[in-house]
Design an enzyme around this catalytic site. Structure first.
Site, mmCIF file in Angstrom:
data_model
loop_
_atom_site.group_PDB
_atom_site.id
_atom_site.type_symbol
_atom_site.label_atom_id
_atom_site.label_comp_id
_atom_site.label_asym_id
_atom_site.label_seq_id
_atom_site.Cartn_x
_atom_site.Cartn_y
_atom_site.Cartn_z
ATOM 1 N N LYS A 23 -13.996 -0.374 7.882
ATOM 2 C CA LYS A 23 -15.003 0.459 7.676
ATOM 3 C C LYS A 23 -15.898 -0.048 6.450
ATOM 4 C CE LYS A 23 -16.216 5.443 7.043
ATOM 5 N NZ LYS A 23 -15.714 6.935 6.897
ATOM 6 N N GLU B 257 -6.050 -5.046 1.482
ATOM 7 C CA GLU B 257 -5.217 -5.660 2.552
ATOM 8 C C GLU B 257 -5.698 -6.335 3.766
ATOM 9 O OE1 GLU B 257 -5.113 -2.659 1.097
ATOM 10 O OE2 GLU B 257 -2.985 -1.866 0.778
ATOM 11 N N GLY C 192 -11.958 7.360 8.668
ATOM 12 C CA GLY C 192 -11.030 6.318 9.252
ATOM 13 C C GLY C 192 -9.935 6.851 10.232
ATOM 14 N N ARG C 193 -9.301 8.011 9.817
ATOM 15 C CA ARG C 193 -8.122 8.311 10.700
ATOM 16 C C ARG C 193 -8.864 9.202 12.007
ATOM 17 N NH1 ARG C 193 -8.745 10.515 5.721
ATOM 18 N NH2 ARG C 193 -9.028 12.881 5.724
ATOM 19 N N GLU D 159 -2.898 13.065 5.565
ATOM 20 C CA GLU D 159 -4.196 12.610 4.642
ATOM 21 C C GLU D 159 -5.330 13.443 4.811
ATOM 22 O OE1 GLU D 159 -4.558 7.845 4.731
ATOM 23 O OE2 GLU D 159 -6.353 8.524 5.466
ATOM 24 N N HIS E 206 20.058 11.575 19.516
ATOM 25 C CA HIS E 206 21.213 11.018 19.122
ATOM 26 C C HIS E 206 21.190 10.786 17.354
ATOM 27 C CE1 HIS E 206 23.143 10.625 22.987
ATOM 28 N NE2 HIS E 206 21.661 10.742 23.430
ATOM 29 N N LYS F 49 -5.951 2.040 -3.794
ATOM 30 C CA LYS F 49 -6.956 0.825 -3.832
ATOM 31 C C LYS F 49 -7.286 0.401 -5.207
ATOM 32 C CE LYS F 49 -8.758 1.747 0.894
ATOM 33 N NZ LYS F 49 -9.803 1.880 1.787
HETATM 34 C C1 G6Q Z 1 -8.530 7.014 6.812
HETATM 35 C C2 G6Q Z 1 -8.196 6.381 5.317
HETATM 36 C C3 G6Q Z 1 -7.750 5.177 5.314
HETATM 37 C C4 G6Q Z 1 -8.520 4.158 5.560
HETATM 38 C C5 G6Q Z 1 -7.953 2.802 5.122
HETATM 39 C C6 G6Q Z 1 -8.565 1.521 5.515
HETATM 40 O O1 G6Q Z 1 -9.006 8.270 7.004
HETATM 41 O O2 G6Q Z 1 -9.725 6.656 4.759
HETATM 42 O O3 G6Q Z 1 -6.544 5.170 6.041
HETATM 43 O O4 G6Q Z 1 -8.761 4.016 7.185
HETATM 44 O O5 G6Q Z 1 -7.862 2.687 3.794
HETATM 45 O O6 G6Q Z 1 -9.965 1.600 5.058
HETATM 46 P P1 G6Q Z 1 -11.071 0.671 5.640
HETATM 47 O O7 G6Q Z 1 -11.320 0.841 7.321
HETATM 48 O O8 G6Q Z 1 -12.218 0.768 4.963
HETATM 49 O O9 G6Q Z 1 -10.590 -0.728 5.554
#
Ligand code: G6Q
Length: 537
Positions: A203, A209, A264-265, A350, A381, A501
């Protein structure tokens, strides 16, 4: 939680504690049908919960005391309910398939942009699927590598597994999220540069990462195809940040956008789902959106007493805040849903892992629970022992489809027999007398007795299709929303993620810097020093 909501919860709890599940089933002959609701291709049987109609009335009054109806409307209509980030929360607009849909944010109808992006995704997906999109050396695309993390990874991973029966099996999807080089290295070992398409999904396009993995992947590709120009045929981006995408070197013509009002989620039905669309095709992706929208519409319009996300949310609050349950388990009896628990972990924890109320004061009640789970029957199990006979209360959601995609002898009957038998055993248990009647010796009776009275929800669909899959994800999204409203917290920010971050950046500099003294706490300083010594720095 406001005082009226707490009052209603306490009344519900008082009633709930009066009868066991055995007694509740004995008292109501048609209990199953009275406590079953249907929506968007799913059936929810919540009869194996510690409630009767009176308790449910109080739980619904708790929702009403929290202005839930009004809050639902505020979300759907694009109000900036994500107040700490000053954003609307409109994942529902991504799948609004109504012909006359209009959703206004800051004076602009967002629906045309949503549809234009979907059309662009569909065009691109078709090119890749049909083999018309060629790599730099003229080869068809055989492998997709989605590079993203958190919300830009977990949804696509989970959905790609869930909808495997609908996937184009000649194109394989891989997902790289962890900044651990092993993740990238082991993935790249399985693909060929000339037939691989990388989707950089972020986003913000600044996440450490993702950007590090994407840069390393680009280097790997250029080293093999021996030309910088190859990047344009092998890299596309999914992002809200056009400038950052450009800086990375991806042509914005190959960028698929989304908007700051998509968390994001909650972003799987946006362009973040591009890898999924390539895999299952635009028609199936649209069916998935329709499934989401069916559940959205149900959530927005059904009265609370028949509203599936609302019922799940209220029962969750009864156990979290009434009974002190710390967690709940998601137990899909469907291998295709193997990553659903991991996905829901992020979605729920989250969103509702917050301890500050919306007025800025400290929340004095419990909020989001811990979510965990594994597919059945594997869990049986492993950890079910604790659910059956441990000291903690763990409410569970059991999820399954009546029809399997893979008919092999009577395996599905066996799977489903386990599915039904477990919720029965959890609810009714086995009394000491029943043990004795089975001939259990007196010294073992205590060990072989099952208290029962363990609440479960059963979610059943006819078949796991793109449509029922979409509806299932929307069900949990809205359940989490309802709980956030009643707990009076902000479910759509994630300051804890932002903290991580920033923190790592500070430490990273110390791992390589010329100086040998660090300004952290003594433990962190010592650990950094040990690491540097091991690497002879
Ligand atoms: C989701 C969070 C988090 C995010 C990641 C990746 O709701 O905000 O999990 O999706 O940190 O972020 P970017 O899409 O900006 O790389």
């Amino acid at each position: 939680m406001n005082e009226n909501a707490k009052l209603e919860l306490n009344k519900a709890l008082e009633i709930s504690k009066k009868k066991t599940l055995r007694e509740l089933f004995a008292a109501e002959e048609n209990r199953a049908s009275r406590y079953t609701v249907k929506a968007a291709g799913w059936l929810l049987d919540y009869s194996k919960n510690l409630v009767d109609k009176k308790a449910m009335k109080h739980l619904i009054a708790m929702a009403e005391a929290s202005s839930l109806k009004e809050e639902i409307e505020r979300m759907f209509s694009g109000e900036k309910i994500n107040a700490t980030e000053g954003r609307a929360v409109l994942h529902t607009a991504l799948r609004n398939v109504d012909e006359n849909a209009k959703v206004i944010v800051d004076g602009v109808d967002v629906i045309p942009e949503v549809r234009a992006t979907l059309a662009k995704m569909a065009e691109f997906s078709n090119l890749v699927r049909s083999g018309k999109w060629l790599g730099f050396t003229g080869k068809k695309i055989k492998s997709i590598v989605n590079i993203g993390i958190g919300g830009s990874d977990l949804g696509p991973v989970m959905a790609n597994i869930a909808l495997t029966p609908y996937s184009k099996r000649s194109i394989k999807c891989y997902f790289v999220s962890n900044v651990d080089s092993t993740h990238l290295a082991e993935t790249l070992r399985q693909v060929k540069a000339e037939s691989t398409l990388f989707i950089v999904a972020s986003k913000t396009f600044t996440t450490q990462e993702t950007m590090s993995n994407a840069a390393a992947a680009r280097e790997w590709l250029v080293a093999r195809l021996k030309d910088d120009k190859a990047v344009a045929r092998h890299f596309v981006a999914v992002s809200t940040a056009a400038e950052e995408v450009k800086k990375f070197g991806i042509d914005t013509a190959n960028m698929f956008g989304f908007w700051d009002w998509v968390g994001g989620r909650y972003s799987l039905p946006s362009a973040i789902g591009l890898s999924l669309m390539i895999s299952i095709g635009p028609a199936n992706f649209t069916k998935m959106l329709k499934g989401y929208w069916k559940m959205d519409t149900h959530f927005r319009t059904a009265p609370f007493e028949r509203n599936m996300p609302v019922i799940l949310a209220l029962l969750g609050i009864l156990y979290s805040n009434g009974y002190g349950a710390q967690s709940y388990a998601v137990l899909p009896y469907d291998q295709y849903l193997s990553r659903l628990p991991a996905y829901l972990q992020q979605l729920d924890m989250e969103s509702n892992g917050k301890s500050v109320a919306r007025d800025g004061s400290k929340a004095t009640w419990d909020t989001g629970p811990i979510v965990w789970g594994e597919p059945g029957t594997n869990g049986q199990h492993a950890f079910y022992q604790l659910i059956h006979q441990g000291t903690r209360l763990i409410p569970c959601d059991f999820i399954a489809a009546c029809r399997t995609h893979n008919e092999i002898s009577d395996l599905h009957d066996k799977l489903m027999a386990n599915f039904f038998a477990q919720t029965q055993a959890l609810a009714l248990g086995k009394t000491a007398d029943e043990c004795r009647a089975e001939g259990v010796s007196e010294e073992l009776v205590a060990f072989k007795t099952f208290e029962g009275n363990k609440p479960t929800n059963t979610l059943l669909t006819e078949k796991l299709t793109p449509e029922t899959f979409g509806a299932l994800i929307a069900l949990y999204e809205h359940k989490i929303f309802v709980q956030g409203i009643i707990w009076n917290i902000y479910s759509f920010d994630q300051w804890g993620v932002q903290l991580g971050k920033v923190l790592a950046k500070g430490v990273l500099a110390d791992l390589t810097s010329a100086k040998h003294s660090f300004a952290h706490d003594s433990s962190t300083n010592a650990l950094v020093a040990t690491y540097r010594k091991a690497l002879k720095r």
